[in-house]
Design a protein around this motif. Sequence first.
Motif, PDB file in Angstrom:
ATOM      1  N   UNK A 197       0.701  -1.073  -0.070  1.00 55.78           N
ATOM      2  CA  UNK A 197       0.104  -0.183  -0.076  1.00 55.78           C
ATOM      3  C   UNK A 197       0.984   1.279   0.000  1.00 55.78           C
ATOM      4  N   UNK A 198       2.256   1.145   0.069  1.00 64.18           N
ATOM      5  CA  UNK A 198       3.021   2.555   0.227  1.00 64.18           C
ATOM      6  C   UNK A 198       3.056   3.003  -1.403  1.00 64.18           C
ATOM      7  N   UNK A 199       3.811   3.964  -1.662  1.00 61.52           N
ATOM      8  CA  UNK A 199       4.116   4.749  -2.533  1.00 61.52           C
ATOM      9  C   UNK A 199       4.656   4.109  -3.826  1.00 61.52           C
ATOM     10  N   UNK A 200       5.783   3.279  -3.442  1.00 65.62           N
ATOM     11  CA  UNK A 200       6.219   2.462  -4.624  1.00 65.62           C
ATOM     12  C   UNK A 200       6.715   1.152  -4.233  1.00 65.62           C
ATOM     13  N   UNK A 201       5.726   0.035  -4.612  1.00 66.98           N
ATOM     14  CA  UNK A 201       5.739  -1.120  -4.165  1.00 66.98           C
ATOM     15  C   UNK A 201       6.996  -1.895  -4.892  1.00 66.98           C
ATOM     16  N   UNK A 202       7.257  -1.215  -6.181  1.00 62.00           N
ATOM     17  CA  UNK A 202       8.059  -1.984  -7.013  1.00 62.00           C
ATOM     18  C   UNK A 202       9.502  -2.047  -6.424  1.00 62.00           C
ATOM     19  N   UNK A 203       9.850  -1.123  -5.680  1.00 61.70           N
ATOM     20  CA  UNK A 203      11.177  -0.958  -5.021  1.00 61.70           C
ATOM     21  C   UNK A 203      11.256  -1.874  -3.967  1.00 61.70           C
ATOM     22  N   UNK A 204      10.414  -2.240  -3.111  1.00 61.64           N
ATOM     23  CA  UNK A 204      10.314  -3.229  -2.085  1.00 61.64           C
ATOM     24  C   UNK A 204      10.285  -4.536  -2.360  1.00 61.64           C
ATOM     25  N   UNK A 205       9.895  -4.782  -3.532  1.00 59.76           N
ATOM     26  CA  UNK A 205       9.562  -6.307  -3.818  1.00 59.76           C
ATOM     27  C   UNK A 205      10.905  -7.206  -3.537  1.00 59.76           C
ATOM     28  N   UNK A 206      12.266  -6.866  -4.271  1.00 60.89           N
ATOM     29  CA  UNK A 206      13.404  -7.528  -3.982  1.00 60.89           C
ATOM     30  C   UNK A 206      13.624  -7.543  -2.341  1.00 60.89           C
ATOM     31  N   UNK A 207      13.403  -6.616  -1.676  1.00 55.31           N
ATOM     32  CA  UNK A 207      13.736  -6.723  -0.162  1.00 55.31           C
ATOM     33  C   UNK A 207      12.678  -7.624   0.441  1.00 55.31           C
ATOM     34  N   UNK A 208      11.486  -7.770  -0.175  1.00 55.34           N
ATOM     35  CA  UNK A 208      10.471  -8.686   0.536  1.00 55.34           C
ATOM     36  C   UNK A 208      10.694 -10.039   0.254  1.00 55.34           C
ATOM     37  N   UNK A 209      11.134 -10.518  -0.889  1.00 52.94           N
ATOM     38  CA  UNK A 209      11.458 -11.569  -1.388  1.00 52.94           C
ATOM     39  C   UNK A 209      12.555 -12.203  -0.874  1.00 52.94           C
ATOM     40  N   UNK A 210      13.565 -11.537  -0.358  1.00 53.23           N
ATOM     41  CA  UNK A 210      14.675 -11.720   0.309  1.00 53.23           C
ATOM     42  C   UNK A 210      14.411 -11.897   1.899  1.00 53.23           C
ATOM     43  N   UNK A 211      13.689 -10.871   2.583  1.00 52.13           N
ATOM     44  CA  UNK A 211      13.676 -10.881   4.009  1.00 52.13           C
ATOM     45  C   UNK A 211      12.034 -11.266   4.561  1.00 52.13           C
ATOM     46  N   UNK A 212      11.218 -11.485   3.747  1.00 49.97           N
ATOM     47  CA  UNK A 212       9.797 -11.745   4.327  1.00 49.97           C
ATOM     48  C   UNK A 212       9.251 -12.562   3.258  1.00 49.97           C
ATOM     49  N   UNK A 213       9.703 -13.614   2.661  1.00 52.96           N
ATOM     50  CA  UNK A 213       9.057 -14.564   1.485  1.00 52.96           C
ATOM     51  C   UNK A 213       7.451 -15.063   2.005  1.00 52.96           C
ATOM     52  N   UNK A 214       7.394 -15.136   3.361  1.00 46.16           N
ATOM     53  CA  UNK A 214       6.031 -15.871   3.653  1.00 46.16           C
ATOM     54  C   UNK A 214       5.074 -15.031   3.627  1.00 46.16           C
ATOM     55  N   UNK A 215       5.238 -13.631   3.721  1.00 40.69           N
ATOM     56  CA  UNK A 215       4.066 -12.560   3.613  1.00 40.69           C
ATOM     57  C   UNK A 215       3.389 -12.566   2.213  1.00 40.69           C
ATOM     58  N   UNK A 216       4.297 -12.576   1.016  1.00 43.01           N
ATOM     59  CA  UNK A 216       3.920 -12.417  -0.261  1.00 43.01           C
ATOM     60  C   UNK A 216       4.579 -13.571  -1.068  1.00 43.01           C
ATOM     61  N   UNK A 217       3.679 -14.672  -1.178  1.00 44.06           N
ATOM     62  CA  UNK A 217       4.266 -15.959  -1.536  1.00 44.06           C
ATOM     63  C   UNK A 217       3.958 -15.733  -3.243  1.00 44.06           C
ATOM     64  N   UNK A 218       3.088 -14.749  -3.642  1.00 40.04           N
ATOM     65  CA  UNK A 218       2.943 -14.709  -5.044  1.00 40.04           C
ATOM     66  C   UNK A 218       4.206 -13.864  -5.700  1.00 40.04           C
ATOM     67  N   UNK A 219       5.039 -13.142  -4.885  1.00 41.78           N
ATOM     68  CA  UNK A 219       6.058 -12.448  -5.320  1.00 41.78           C
ATOM     69  C   UNK A 219       7.447 -13.399  -5.547  1.00 41.78           C
ATOM     70  N   UNK A 220       7.343 -14.527  -4.761  1.00 36.94           N
ATOM     71  CA  UNK A 220       8.256 -15.718  -5.149  1.00 36.94           C
ATOM     72  C   UNK A 220       7.949 -16.265  -6.425  1.00 36.94           C
ATOM     73  N   UNK A 221       6.696 -16.608  -6.889  1.00 34.32           N
ATOM     74  CA  UNK A 221       6.116 -16.998  -8.063  1.00 34.32           C
ATOM     75  C   UNK A 221       6.713 -16.101  -9.189  1.00 34.32           C
ATOM     76  N   UNK A 222       6.447 -14.938  -8.857  1.00 34.39           N
ATOM     77  CA  UNK A 222       6.869 -13.967  -9.894  1.00 34.39           C
ATOM     78  C   UNK A 222       8.361 -13.776 -10.294  1.00 34.39           C
ATOM     79  N   UNK A 223       9.083 -13.883  -9.125  1.00 39.24           N
ATOM     80  CA  UNK A 223      10.337 -13.597  -9.109  1.00 39.24           C
ATOM     81  C   UNK A 223      11.014 -14.711  -9.966  1.00 39.24           C
ATOM     82  N   UNK A 224      10.371 -16.039  -9.812  1.00 38.55           N
ATOM     83  CA  UNK A 224      11.094 -17.218 -10.354  1.00 38.55           C
ATOM     84  C   UNK A 224      10.700 -17.071 -12.027  1.00 38.55           C
TER      85      UNK A 224
END
Length: 197
Positions: free
Chosen positions: A25-52
């Motif tokens: 819900x922040x101003x720029x979610x795209x910049x947060x995605x790599x950090x979230x994939x690395x540090x909080x993969x359980x919160x956004x499982x769709x990001x892992x699929x997208x990254x793969x």
Amino acid sequence: MAEKPQPVRVLYCQVCSLPAEYCEFGSDFEKCKPWLIQNAPDLFPDLLKEADSKEADKVAQQLQSTALSSGSADGSATSGGASASKQEEVKRLPGGKIKKKEKQEVVIEKIVRNKRKCISTVKGLELFGIKLSDASKKLGKKFATGASVVKGPTEKDQIDVQGDIAYDIVEFITETWPDVPETAIFFIEDGRKVAAA
């Protein structure tokens, strides 16, 4: 005896400084995605699929680029440069909002106060390169009334002219400043914008 509740440990994003659950819900979610994939993969499982899938696309693209000739690779580089320039044209404001270009138009509005006294406001002359202080002096002299530059409700400068002279102002503006076309002048009547022409 009941156990004392323990404080909740909240994981904060290092990019946007919001709790990790609220990064989307922040101003720029795209910049947060790599950090979230690395540090909080359980919160956004769709990001892992997208990254793969992105990694698979990158590998496929690298294989294609090695197989392609250098002439076609230059063509793809120019198309990438064009998309980068389009990104620079779009101006983003805080909160992710996109700033729109202002339309070049003059808006004239008649405001009635004390039942009988009128004020005609002229907005948008500065978009045509006209100094508002000079314009207010000319309007005041032409119509023998008080005219001043004031800040409007939208924090933009406008000209207030005393008297009900809204329709006469159109002719004066088009004669005095020929670079303002009559098609770009509008009235506000009953809350609707009506073309002056």
